[in-house]
Design a protein around this motif. Sequence first.
Motif, PDB file in Angstrom:
ATOM      1  N   GLN A  13      17.235   4.093  -6.668  1.00 27.30           N
ATOM      2  CA  GLN A  13      15.412   3.323  -6.816  1.00 27.30           C
ATOM      3  C   GLN A  13      14.967   3.417  -5.006  1.00 27.30           C
ATOM      4  O   GLN A  13      13.712   3.786  -4.565  1.00 27.30           O
ATOM      5  CB  GLN A  13      15.648   1.776  -6.839  1.00 27.30           C
ATOM      6  CG  GLN A  13      15.529   1.215  -7.964  1.00 27.30           C
ATOM      7  CD  GLN A  13      15.224  -0.264  -8.049  1.00 27.30           C
ATOM      8  OE1 GLN A  13      14.983  -0.629  -7.587  1.00 27.30           O
ATOM      9  NE2 GLN A  13      17.144  -0.947  -7.894  1.00 27.30           N
ATOM     10  N   GLN A  14      15.972   3.796  -4.116  1.00 34.45           N
ATOM     11  CA  GLN A  14      15.337   4.162  -2.274  1.00 34.45           C
ATOM     12  C   GLN A  14      15.237   5.491  -2.655  1.00 34.45           C
ATOM     13  O   GLN A  14      13.918   5.846  -2.118  1.00 34.45           O
ATOM     14  CB  GLN A  14      16.810   3.798  -1.709  1.00 34.45           C
ATOM     15  CG  GLN A  14      16.349   3.897  -0.091  1.00 34.45           C
ATOM     16  CD  GLN A  14      17.856   3.885   0.833  1.00 34.45           C
ATOM     17  OE1 GLN A  14      18.655   3.606  -0.217  1.00 34.45           O
ATOM     18  NE2 GLN A  14      17.276   4.140   1.599  1.00 34.45           N
TER      19      GLN A  14
ATOM     20  N   SER B 115       9.629  -8.827   1.404  1.00 35.22           N
ATOM     21  CA  SER B 115       7.834  -8.012   1.407  1.00 35.22           C
ATOM     22  C   SER B 115       6.717  -8.465   2.433  1.00 35.22           C
ATOM     23  O   SER B 115       6.385  -7.249   2.748  1.00 35.22           O
ATOM     24  CB  SER B 115       7.158  -8.075  -0.107  1.00 35.22           C
ATOM     25  OG  SER B 115       8.355  -7.896  -0.396  1.00 35.22           O
ATOM     26  N   GLN B 116       6.693  -9.622   3.051  1.00 38.16           N
ATOM     27  CA  GLN B 116       5.995 -10.065   3.989  1.00 38.16           C
ATOM     28  C   GLN B 116       5.808  -9.420   5.156  1.00 38.16           C
ATOM     29  O   GLN B 116       5.366  -9.078   5.367  1.00 38.16           O
ATOM     30  CB  GLN B 116       5.715 -11.258   3.549  1.00 38.16           C
ATOM     31  CG  GLN B 116       5.140 -11.684   4.724  1.00 38.16           C
ATOM     32  CD  GLN B 116       3.428 -12.134   4.942  1.00 38.16           C
ATOM     33  OE1 GLN B 116       3.123 -11.538   4.341  1.00 38.16           O
ATOM     34  NE2 GLN B 116       2.967 -12.267   6.207  1.00 38.16           N
ATOM     35  N   GLY B 117       7.386  -9.398   5.395  1.00 42.00           N
ATOM     36  CA  GLY B 117       7.424  -8.483   6.884  1.00 42.00           C
ATOM     37  C   GLY B 117       7.697  -6.787   6.647  1.00 42.00           C
ATOM     38  O   GLY B 117       7.194  -6.390   7.425  1.00 42.00           O
TER      39      GLY B 117
ATOM     40  N   PRO C 110       0.742  -1.584   0.476  1.00 42.80           N
ATOM     41  CA  PRO C 110       0.382  -0.451  -0.104  1.00 42.80           C
ATOM     42  C   PRO C 110       1.068   1.702  -0.233  1.00 42.80           C
ATOM     43  O   PRO C 110       0.450   1.955  -0.559  1.00 42.80           O
ATOM     44  CB  PRO C 110      -0.557  -0.146   0.981  1.00 42.80           C
ATOM     45  CG  PRO C 110      -0.968  -1.775   2.058  1.00 42.80           C
ATOM     46  CD  PRO C 110       0.122  -1.512   0.251  1.00 42.80           C
ATOM     47  N   ALA C 111       2.250   1.224   0.551  1.00 40.74           N
ATOM     48  CA  ALA C 111       2.195   2.532   0.716  1.00 40.74           C
ATOM     49  C   ALA C 111       3.245   3.285  -0.437  1.00 40.74           C
ATOM     50  O   ALA C 111       3.515   4.064  -0.720  1.00 40.74           O
ATOM     51  CB  ALA C 111       3.841   2.149   2.044  1.00 40.74           C
TER      52      ALA C 111
ATOM     53  N   LYS D 231       7.131   4.588   4.771  1.00 40.16           N
ATOM     54  CA  LYS D 231       8.197   4.685   3.738  1.00 40.16           C
ATOM     55  C   LYS D 231       9.019   3.483   4.097  1.00 40.16           C
ATOM     56  O   LYS D 231       9.577   2.960   2.832  1.00 40.16           O
ATOM     57  CB  LYS D 231       9.177   6.052   3.465  1.00 40.16           C
ATOM     58  CG  LYS D 231      10.265   6.452   4.238  1.00 40.16           C
ATOM     59  CD  LYS D 231      10.862   7.510   3.886  1.00 40.16           C
ATOM     60  CE  LYS D 231      12.152   7.345   4.897  1.00 40.16           C
ATOM     61  NZ  LYS D 231      12.856   8.922   4.525  1.00 40.16           N
ATOM     62  N   TRP D 232       9.421   3.028   5.631  1.00 37.95           N
ATOM     63  CA  TRP D 232       9.715   1.818   5.530  1.00 37.95           C
ATOM     64  C   TRP D 232       8.957   0.436   4.897  1.00 37.95           C
ATOM     65  O   TRP D 232       9.966  -0.360   4.315  1.00 37.95           O
ATOM     66  CB  TRP D 232      10.207   1.534   6.980  1.00 37.95           C
ATOM     67  CG  TRP D 232      11.842   2.460   7.333  1.00 37.95           C
ATOM     68  CD1 TRP D 232      12.004   3.558   6.941  1.00 37.95           C
ATOM     69  CD2 TRP D 232      12.959   2.007   6.706  1.00 37.95           C
ATOM     70  NE1 TRP D 232      12.947   4.204   7.334  1.00 37.95           N
ATOM     71  CE2 TRP D 232      13.908   3.050   6.894  1.00 37.95           C
ATOM     72  CE3 TRP D 232      13.725   0.813   6.243  1.00 37.95           C
ATOM     73  CZ2 TRP D 232      15.144   3.165   6.867  1.00 37.95           C
ATOM     74  CZ3 TRP D 232      14.996   0.595   5.644  1.00 37.95           C
ATOM     75  CH2 TRP D 232      15.553   2.021   6.321  1.00 37.95           C
ATOM     76  N   GLN D 233       8.010   0.760   4.575  1.00 36.24           N
ATOM     77  CA  GLN D 233       7.400   0.194   4.379  1.00 36.24           C
ATOM     78  C   GLN D 233       8.130  -0.653   2.875  1.00 36.24           C
ATOM     79  O   GLN D 233       7.565  -1.807   2.560  1.00 36.24           O
ATOM     80  CB  GLN D 233       5.294  -0.036   4.133  1.00 36.24           C
ATOM     81  CG  GLN D 233       4.963  -1.506   3.496  1.00 36.24           C
ATOM     82  CD  GLN D 233       2.787  -0.836   3.155  1.00 36.24           C
ATOM     83  OE1 GLN D 233       3.127  -0.469   2.591  1.00 36.24           O
ATOM     84  NE2 GLN D 233       1.993  -0.782   4.697  1.00 36.24           N
ATOM     85  N   TRP D 234       8.083   0.352   1.936  1.00 34.87           N
ATOM     86  CA  TRP D 234       8.508  -0.365   0.540  1.00 34.87           C
ATOM     87  C   TRP D 234      10.211  -0.147   0.145  1.00 34.87           C
ATOM     88  O   TRP D 234      10.689  -0.453  -0.549  1.00 34.87           O
ATOM     89  CB  TRP D 234       7.863   0.585  -0.748  1.00 34.87           C
ATOM     90  CG  TRP D 234       7.838   2.274  -0.654  1.00 34.87           C
ATOM     91  CD1 TRP D 234       7.132   3.101   0.282  1.00 34.87           C
ATOM     92  CD2 TRP D 234       9.110   2.927  -1.620  1.00 34.87           C
ATOM     93  NE1 TRP D 234       7.850   4.297   0.046  1.00 34.87           N
ATOM     94  CE2 TRP D 234       8.999   3.912  -0.900  1.00 34.87           C
ATOM     95  CE3 TRP D 234      10.328   2.826  -2.391  1.00 34.87           C
ATOM     96  CZ2 TRP D 234       9.915   5.777  -1.296  1.00 34.87           C
ATOM     97  CZ3 TRP D 234      10.670   3.066  -2.635  1.00 34.87           C
ATOM     98  CH2 TRP D 234      10.382   5.501  -2.204  1.00 34.87           C
TER      99      TRP D 234
END
Length: 494
Positions: free
Chosen positions: A83-84, A145-147, A16-17, A154-157
């Motif tokens: 990318q980051q 990605s599951q974790g 989602p993020a 933003k740390w989600q992606w």
Amino acid sequence: MQGFDIVAGGQLAALPAFKEKFGVLQDNGSYLIPAHYLSAWNSIAPATEIVATFIFAPLLEKYGRKWGILAASLISAAGVVLQQLAPDWRMHLAGRGVNGIAIGMMFTISPLWIGETCRPELRGFFLCFFNTSIVFGQFAIVVVSQGSSHISGKWQWWLPIVAMYIFPLILTVAWPFFPESPYWLVRQGKREEAKKALRRIYGFEEQGFYEIEASRLEEEIRLTSDLHGNVESRPPRRILGVNVQLEAECFDATNRKRTLTAIFAASAQQMIGATFVIGYATYFFELIGISNYFAASMALYAVMLAASMSAFPLTEIYGRRFLIVGPQFALCFMLLIIGILGCVPDKTKASWGIVALLYVWALIYQLSIGATGFVLASEIATSRLRATTQGLITITNSVWGLIMQFTVPYMINPDAGNLGGKVGFIFLGTGLMAGIGGWYLFPETKGLSFEKLDELYAMNVPPRFFKKVVAEGMSGSNAGELVDKEKAIAENHL
């Protein structure tokens, strides 16, 4: 590196993020990443691999294999940074493109070095390990990605992207200890350096072993030279100033079938639907309505990892051709069933049927063409053209990847084709081409030295008869009689 990157696009697209950062706001308040964003992100890496490999492969022949590892590490790190820190989808696109250059370099070096270093009886085992490392990268990105899906902000992606730094870090730390290809050193007339490289690889105390191995490599090079004539004296051929003499040799009358077979063995993985199943599993599960899509994809990649490891002994027990040709047609049958389920009106029941079939498909794929395709592709080329052929394999595989990565999002995305399970029909068509081509092109190479492969191809033995010819010690004329007999049987059946 490659496994992580292939699957990263589909994993990030499900977060989602990430959707909120790079997606487009919909009327219902949700965010959707447009199909052309996904296509661009996932096709840029194969595109840069093609360009990079065209330039890079000739340098491998001139300067050796080792230097490319450090160069790829530095380029990969730069791509991950882009990318980051990307403020928009275009900068993220640039980062994926830069990382694609590094992946193309390593994808060319790794199987080349394995094929040149391992003895014939161990080549299949270690080339299967090459495939397993790719599958491990795919499994790792799903786990990460599951974790990260449980993290907000933003740390989600960021977490899946930051995890990519581990690959250039490992390569950079290990680089000083990595030996140069002993085969390449022998070809350059550096026999003593080749023996030092062999000592680092094997670690035996007996010095006589390294004398024998160096002599074996020299003899292999001499036999190849005898079969192909004095190719060193031929005038160079250039395209846009780049010497393509070796590439041209790959397609001359002597080497054409071998080159096409090596290319086809690797390309068949894409033709049978690997990009769809492996690269977009998580995103596809979400689109067809699987509630816990991350858990479903984690289990899928765990199955693939276990299957890929199981292929280690099987490729040396049953051989390459046995593990590729028949299973390809089995994979096509499952794609047909997936396509039929995609036409079922009850989407809920059909979705679980599709998931179950994808699990079986992944299991068979990793036991067969997924693992063994790399083995066969890396063994086929004649010794002098091995680096160039591996470069052509990378380029052709990247072309297929470019086509698939560009088109699959349009096939499955809700704002485009929205095909669901019916995408199985598309890969059924290309998969059948791969299966039929493999029947005629793929030889059995288990346990054969490169010199023996040179001899069999020089005798014009049809690849599907290699095993029989070697087992019975047939001459070229006997092999020709075998072909005539098969044709007569086929005509009688007709």
